[in-house]
Design a protein around this motif. Structure first.
Motif, short mmCIF file in Angstrom:
data_model
loop_
_atom_site.label_atom_id
_atom_site.label_comp_id
_atom_site.label_asym_id
_atom_site.label_seq_id
_atom_site.Cartn_x
_atom_site.Cartn_y
_atom_site.Cartn_z
N ALA A 179 35.07 53.05 36.43
CA ALA A 179 33.20 52.98 36.36
C ALA A 179 33.36 52.20 35.33
CB ALA A 179 32.23 54.06 36.26
N VAL A 180 34.26 51.62 34.96
CA VAL A 180 34.36 49.96 33.35
C VAL A 180 34.80 48.90 33.54
CG1 VAL A 180 35.07 52.37 31.75
CG2 VAL A 180 36.85 51.20 32.93
N PRO A 181 34.25 48.18 32.60
CA PRO A 181 34.47 46.91 32.95
C PRO A 181 36.58 46.60 32.90
CG PRO A 181 32.65 47.71 32.24
CD PRO A 181 32.66 48.02 32.11
N ARG A 182 36.29 45.72 34.11
CA ARG A 182 37.25 45.47 34.10
C ARG A 182 38.09 43.91 34.45
NH1 ARG A 182 38.41 49.19 31.10
NH2 ARG A 182 39.51 51.27 31.25
N THR A 183 38.97 42.91 33.89
CA THR A 183 39.70 41.90 34.36
C THR A 183 41.03 41.84 35.32
OG1 THR A 183 38.61 40.75 32.97
CG2 THR A 183 40.35 39.93 33.85
N VAL A 184 40.76 41.80 36.48
CA VAL A 184 42.36 42.44 37.24
C VAL A 184 42.63 40.97 37.73
CG1 VAL A 184 43.02 42.59 39.36
CG2 VAL A 184 41.44 44.33 38.79
N VAL A 185 44.31 40.35 37.32
CA VAL A 185 44.88 39.64 37.90
C VAL A 185 45.86 39.07 38.67
CG1 VAL A 185 46.49 37.32 36.19
CG2 VAL A 185 44.98 38.95 35.42
N VAL A 186 45.22 38.85 40.47
CA VAL A 186 45.86 39.04 40.92
C VAL A 186 47.42 37.55 40.82
CG1 VAL A 186 45.73 38.76 43.56
CG2 VAL A 186 44.01 39.97 42.12
N CYS A 187 48.25 38.19 40.88
CA CYS A 187 49.14 37.47 41.00
C CYS A 187 50.48 37.54 42.46
CB CYS A 187 50.13 37.86 40.33
SG CYS A 187 49.92 37.86 38.29
N SER A 188 49.62 37.90 43.19
CA SER A 188 49.93 37.52 44.68
C SER A 188 49.23 36.37 45.55
CB SER A 188 50.06 38.83 45.20
OG SER A 188 50.31 40.33 44.97
N THR A 189 50.50 36.35 46.03
CA THR A 189 49.88 34.81 46.58
C THR A 189 49.25 35.47 48.58
OG1 THR A 189 52.52 33.74 45.89
CG2 THR A 189 50.61 33.17 48.68
N LEU A 190 48.10 34.61 48.18
CA LEU A 190 47.49 35.56 49.11
C LEU A 190 47.15 34.01 49.52
CD1 LEU A 190 45.71 38.03 47.18
CD2 LEU A 190 46.75 38.52 48.92
N ASP A 191 45.77 33.74 49.89
CA ASP A 191 45.21 32.02 50.37
C ASP A 191 43.75 32.37 49.78
OD1 ASP A 191 42.52 32.54 52.38
OD2 ASP A 191 44.85 34.46 53.06
N PRO A 192 43.13 30.72 49.10
CA PRO A 192 42.11 30.79 48.76
C PRO A 192 40.80 31.38 49.32
CG PRO A 192 43.29 28.68 48.93
CD PRO A 192 43.94 29.80 49.46
N THR A 193 40.72 31.81 50.50
CA THR A 193 39.34 32.28 50.76
C THR A 193 39.43 34.38 51.22
OG1 THR A 193 39.06 30.81 52.78
CG2 THR A 193 37.85 33.24 53.58
N THR A 194 40.79 34.19 51.02
CA THR A 194 40.98 35.99 51.53
C THR A 194 40.66 36.16 49.43
OG1 THR A 194 42.42 35.92 52.85
CG2 THR A 194 42.92 37.24 50.89
N MET A 195 40.71 35.48 48.60
CA MET A 195 40.56 35.01 47.15
C MET A 195 39.26 36.23 46.78
SD MET A 195 42.47 36.34 44.03
CE MET A 195 41.54 36.83 42.84
N ARG A 196 38.68 34.88 47.92
CA ARG A 196 37.41 34.92 47.08
C ARG A 196 36.52 36.00 47.45
NH1 ARG A 196 37.77 28.85 47.17
NH2 ARG A 196 37.97 29.39 49.95
N GLY A 197 37.37 36.26 48.80
CA GLY A 197 36.35 37.84 49.34
C GLY A 197 36.48 38.56 48.86
N LEU A 198 37.93 38.57 48.29
CA LEU A 198 38.25 40.32 46.93
C LEU A 198 37.01 40.44 45.68
CD1 LEU A 198 41.92 39.77 47.21
CD2 LEU A 198 40.45 42.14 48.28
N ALA A 199 37.03 38.75 44.82
CA ALA A 199 36.39 38.16 44.21
C ALA A 199 34.70 38.85 44.19
CB ALA A 199 36.44 37.54 43.50
N ASP A 200 34.40 38.30 45.23
CA ASP A 200 33.14 39.11 45.86
C ASP A 200 32.85 40.62 45.64
OD1 ASP A 200 32.07 36.28 45.88
OD2 ASP A 200 32.19 36.22 47.54
N ALA A 201 34.31 41.33 46.90
CA ALA A 201 34.17 42.35 46.74
C ALA A 201 34.02 43.68 45.52
CB ALA A 201 35.45 43.34 47.33
N LEU A 202 35.15 43.17 44.12
CA LEU A 202 35.20 43.05 43.50
C LEU A 202 33.92 43.22 42.35
CD1 LEU A 202 38.82 42.41 43.11
CD2 LEU A 202 37.62 44.47 43.13
N ASP A 203 33.21 42.30 42.75
CA ASP A 203 32.82 42.23 40.82
C ASP A 203 31.16 43.51 41.39
OD1 ASP A 203 30.66 39.71 39.56
OD2 ASP A 203 29.50 39.94 40.62
N PRO A 204 30.16 43.58 41.86
CA PRO A 204 29.75 44.57 41.69
C PRO A 204 30.06 45.41 41.40
CG PRO A 204 29.58 44.38 44.21
CD PRO A 204 31.05 43.12 43.61
#
Length: 284
Positions: A87-112
């Motif tokens: 429960a503290v703010p963090r920046t997560v740098v995702v270096c894995s190769t996924l795809d744009p749609t999946t990456m945006r979904g992860l970002a939306d889920a992490l933001d809250p």
């Protein structure tokens, strides 16, 4: 300035990247479930921890995630012991190769959870990770990119800020991978053409490397060829196939024609392995 960095995934790529952060003077808290990788990480000066959450808890601000695929990425970031559970703010740098749609979904889920997601995809193979010469493609707001740049410079020699919208770096990496895959199949067909004329592969690669056929595949053939000769499930060839599959899935969602990628994907899965097996049979 010395920072405490969380690092999740200490495999073929991650260990070299994390080690270069240590060499750069940073404290790295790394997680990997494999005891062998944990031992190698300890020997490299990385402080090994027991969960992604613990890696994030020790980080002063930044956590790198370098795991194999989307399922693993989601687990280490959003699972019960994932980064988002801290429960503290963090920046997560995702270096894995996924795809744009999946990456945006992860970002939306992490933001809250107060977690800002950045995609920083990479090219350069394990030897590039060890040497700190990776090519890194980064999608992040300008201020975040500026803050991350000193860390990225320790891991790569070619750093590209490809945009501010999350997912853009994933699209860029898939473009690199599909070019690589198509190029690989071109080299394969060139070998087939000269094979019956007693031109050796080494001689062909030498000629390709000084002609219009020049490519990374031709110039690094000794590194690429073992992928086919000693296929190991889950390793290099399967990773490339995973990325081509992601590119095709993204293209389908956007109604974008990628016929050469589709053909190379099918040939890579079926034709080359069968041809290699036939050559082995002939040699025996």
């Amino acid at each position: 300035m010395t920072a405490s960095i969380g690092f999740i995934g200490l495999g073929a790529m991650g260990l070299g990247m994390a080690t270069n952060l240590v060499r750069g003077g940073h404290r790295v808290y790394g997680y990997d479930p494999d005891p062998g990788r944990r031992g190698l990480a300890t020997a490299a000066g990385i402080t090994v921890v027991d969960s992604p959450a613990e890696a994030a808890r020790h980080a002063s601000e930044t956590v790198f995630s370098v795991v194999r695929d989307a399922a693993q990425t989601r687990a280490v970031l959003l699972g019960d012991a994932g980064v988002a559970s801290v429960a503290v703010p963090r920046t997560v740098v995702v270096c894995s190769t996924l795809d744009p749609t999946t990456m945006r979904g992860l970002a939306d889920a992490l933001d809250p959870h107060g977690v800002t997601a950045v995609d920083a995809t990479m090219s350069g193979a394990p030897w590039g990770a060890e040497a700190g010469t990776l090519t890194l493609m980064v999608a992040a707001p300008a201020d975040v990119f500026g803050r991350l740049r000193p860390l990225l410079d320790l891991m790569g020699s070619n750093i590209f800020h490809v945009g501010e919208r999350v997912g853009t770096a994933q699209a860029t990496k898939l473009a690199v991978q599909l070019t690589f895959g198509i190029n690989m199949m071109g080299v394969f067909e060139a070998i087939r053409l000269v094979d019956s004329h007693d031109v050796s592969e080494d001689q062909l690669m030498a000629m390709l490397s000084v002609s219009v056929g020049r490519s990374w595949v031709a110039e690094n053939w000794p590194r690429v060829k073992p992928w086919w000769e000693r296929y190991v499930a889950g390793e290099d060839l399967d990773i490339l196939l995973k990325d081509l599959r992601s590119a095709l899935r993204e293209a389908d969602a956007e109604i974008l024609p990628l016929p050469m990628t589709a053909l190379s994907f099918q040939l890579m899965r079926h034709v080359w392995p069968a041809w290699s097996a036939l050559r082995e049979q002939d040699a025996s």
